[in-house]
Design an enzyme around this catalytic site. Structure first.
Site, PDB file in Angstrom:
ATOM      1  N   ARG A 252      13.655  -3.230  -6.999  1.00 39.25           N
ATOM      2  CA  ARG A 252      12.208  -2.853  -7.406  1.00 39.25           C
ATOM      3  C   ARG A 252      11.936  -2.740  -8.826  1.00 39.25           C
ATOM      4  O   ARG A 252      12.989  -2.154  -9.524  1.00 39.25           O
ATOM      5  CB  ARG A 252      11.534  -1.564  -6.590  1.00 39.25           C
ATOM      6  CG  ARG A 252      11.849  -1.638  -5.199  1.00 39.25           C
ATOM      7  CD  ARG A 252      11.130  -2.779  -4.468  1.00 39.25           C
ATOM      8  NE  ARG A 252       9.611  -2.551  -4.888  1.00 39.25           N
ATOM      9  CZ  ARG A 252       8.606  -1.875  -3.827  1.00 39.25           C
ATOM     10  NH1 ARG A 252       9.186  -1.358  -3.030  1.00 39.25           N
ATOM     11  NH2 ARG A 252       7.450  -1.861  -4.249  1.00 39.25           N
TER      12      ARG A 252
ATOM     13  N   ARG B 129      13.217  10.000  11.217  1.00 36.92           N
ATOM     14  CA  ARG B 129      13.846   9.170  10.190  1.00 36.92           C
ATOM     15  C   ARG B 129      13.206   9.465   8.729  1.00 36.92           C
ATOM     16  O   ARG B 129      13.880   9.269   7.815  1.00 36.92           O
ATOM     17  CB  ARG B 129      14.008   7.737  10.449  1.00 36.92           C
ATOM     18  CG  ARG B 129      15.020   7.418  11.472  1.00 36.92           C
ATOM     19  CD  ARG B 129      15.324   6.055  11.424  1.00 36.92           C
ATOM     20  NE  ARG B 129      14.140   5.092  11.572  1.00 36.92           N
ATOM     21  CZ  ARG B 129      13.654   4.616  12.760  1.00 36.92           C
ATOM     22  NH1 ARG B 129      13.980   5.061  13.855  1.00 36.92           N
ATOM     23  NH2 ARG B 129      12.399   3.935  12.791  1.00 36.92           N
TER      24      ARG B 129
ATOM     25  N   LYS C 123       3.928   5.575   5.058  1.00 33.41           N
ATOM     26  CA  LYS C 123       3.374   4.152   5.253  1.00 33.41           C
ATOM     27  C   LYS C 123       3.204   3.939   6.386  1.00 33.41           C
ATOM     28  O   LYS C 123       2.946   2.613   6.643  1.00 33.41           O
ATOM     29  CB  LYS C 123       4.183   3.479   4.411  1.00 33.41           C
ATOM     30  CG  LYS C 123       4.451   3.724   2.818  1.00 33.41           C
ATOM     31  CD  LYS C 123       5.114   2.736   2.046  1.00 33.41           C
ATOM     32  CE  LYS C 123       5.385   3.178   0.740  1.00 33.41           C
ATOM     33  NZ  LYS C 123       6.120   2.181  -0.142  1.00 33.41           N
TER      34      LYS C 123
ATOM     35  N   PRO D 140       0.965  -1.315  -0.055  1.00 29.54           N
ATOM     36  CA  PRO D 140       0.051   0.087  -0.165  1.00 29.54           C
ATOM     37  C   PRO D 140       0.820   1.271   0.129  1.00 29.54           C
ATOM     38  O   PRO D 140       1.810   1.248   0.394  1.00 29.54           O
ATOM     39  CB  PRO D 140      -0.776  -0.130   1.266  1.00 29.54           C
ATOM     40  CG  PRO D 140      -0.624  -1.478   1.964  1.00 29.54           C
ATOM     41  CD  PRO D 140       0.680  -1.946   1.075  1.00 29.54           C
ATOM     42  N   GLU D 141       0.667   2.188  -0.901  1.00 26.14           N
ATOM     43  CA  GLU D 141       1.137   3.649  -0.639  1.00 26.14           C
ATOM     44  C   GLU D 141       0.385   4.557   0.443  1.00 26.14           C
ATOM     45  O   GLU D 141      -0.498   3.956   0.839  1.00 26.14           O
ATOM     46  CB  GLU D 141       1.067   3.972  -2.103  1.00 26.14           C
ATOM     47  CG  GLU D 141       1.961   3.140  -3.200  1.00 26.14           C
ATOM     48  CD  GLU D 141       2.387   3.626  -4.463  1.00 26.14           C
ATOM     49  OE1 GLU D 141       2.598   4.882  -4.594  1.00 26.14           O
ATOM     50  OE2 GLU D 141       2.546   2.938  -5.285  1.00 26.14           O
TER      51      GLU D 141
END
Ligand SMILES: [Zn+2]
Length: 277
Positions: free
Chosen positions: A260, A127, A52, A2-3
Site C-alpha cells: 500500500r 476477528r 469496513k 471506502p474507510e
C-alpha cells in the site's frame, strides 16, 4: 477503498430508511439470488457497521454482510425504482414506512455480499479490532496488539484485526498529526502516544461521518494549497508526494509498505524514538 466513516454513514442511512419495516430484496444480476431469497419479505431490524463491514440484521436472525472492497457502491434512490442498470448484486426496497418516499438501494461491485448466521457474525467481529466509531470500542485491545509488535506502526494501523475501519488516508494523516514516523515499530510506541492517537482518531472519524467526507487538516495549517484531486479532501501528506509539507515545507515522501502507498514528512515525522510530551 471506502474507510470506516463511509460505512457508518451508510449504516445510519439504511437504518433510517429501512429498519422497522419489511424489505424486498433481490439480486437482479443473479449472483446473490439464493441469499436474497432468504431475507426477501422479512423485517429489517437494524443496520450497523463494524469497521469496513456493513451488517443488515433481520428479524429472522439472519444478517446480510456487505464489504464494498475497492469497487463496491450503493446507489440510493427514492422509489419507485426503474429497471436495474449494470451489475446490481443486491437491490433492497423498503415497503413498510407510511410517510415519505419508499427508498430503494442498489449495490454493485462489492467484494462480499452474503447471508450470515449470528455465530458467523460473532466470528467476524471477533476477528476485527476495535472500531473507533463504535461506542463499544476498547482501545486497549488494539494497544495489546501494538505494543508487543515489531511491525511498523503504519502497517499495524492498516491491519483490520488491530483497528477496524482505518484506511490509507486516515492512517497517513493520523501519523502526521502525531509526528510519528510510519516506520516506528509498535513496540517503540508509548502508551500515551497511542492514547492521544486513539482520541484523535475517534474525533476525526466522527467528523467524517457527520460531514460525509474526510477532514484532517487543522484550519491553522490550511493555507489554501489544494487537495490532491478534485472533490478529494485536503491532506497533510496523503498523495502529496514531492509537494511541500504544510508545516515545514519539506517535500513529502512516498514509499510502498505491505503493497500500500505510504506518505509522510521526514522532518515532522523523524525516524527513531522521540521524546514524548
Ligand atoms: Zn513537515
Amino acid at each position: 477503498m471506502p474507510e470506516g466513516h463511509t460505512l457508518h454513514r451508510l449504516a445510519r442511512l439504511h437504518h433510517k430508511r429501512f429498519a422497522g419495516g419489511v424489505v424486498r430484496v433481490s439480486s437482479p444480476q443473479g449472483r446473490f439470488a439464493d441469499g436474497a431469497a432468504l431475507v426477501d419479505g422479512h423485517v429489517l431490524v437494524r443496520a450497523e457497521a463494524w469497521g469496513k463491514h456493513l451488517l443488515h440484521r433481520y428479524e429472522s436472525g439472519l444478517f446480510v454482510h456487505v464489504h464494498l472492497g475497492l469497487y463496491g457502491t450503493f446507489t440510493e434512490t427514492a422509489g419507485p425504482l426503474g429497471d436495474p442498470v449494470g451489475q446490481v448484486r443486491m437491490r433492497m426496497i423498503g415497503t413498510g414506512r407510511a410517510e415519505g418516499p419508499l427508498w430503494g438501494t442498489d449495490l454493485r461491485g462489492p467484494s462480499a455480499c452474503e447471508v450470515l448466521h449470528e455465530p458467523e457474525v460473532t466470528a467476524l467481529t471477533t476477528r476485527l479490532g476495535p472500531d473507533p466509531l463504535r461506542r463499544d470500542a476498547d482501545p486497549d485491545r488494539a494497544w495489546h496488539r501494538i505494543h508487543r509488535s515489531a511491525r511498523p506502526i503504519a502497517a499495524l494501523l492498516m491491519d483490520q484485526s488491530v483497528v477496524a475501519g482505518i484506511g490509507n488516508v486516515y492512517r497517513a494523516e493520523l501519523l502526521f498529526r502525531h509526528h510519528i514516523s510510519p516506520h516506528r515499530t509498535g513496540r517503540a510506541l508509548h502508551r500515551d502516544e497511542w492514547d492521544e492517537m486513539w482520541t484523535d482518531l475517534v474525533d476525526l472519524m466522527r467528523l467524517g461521518v457527520r460531514r460525509g467526507k474526510i477532514v484532517v487538516v487543522r484550519p491553522e495549517h490550511d493555507h489554501g494549497a489544494p487537495s490532491y484531486a478534485e472533490n478529494k479532501p485536503r491532506t497533510y501528506v496523503y498523495r502529496r508526494t514531492g509537494d511541500p509539507c504544510r508545516i515545514c515545507a519539506t517535500p513529502i515522501h512516498h514509499t510502498v509498505l505491505e503493497s500500500r502507498n505510504l506518505f509522510w514528512c521526514p522532518t515532522c515525522q523523524p525516524d527513531g524514538e522521540q521524546a514524548t510530551g
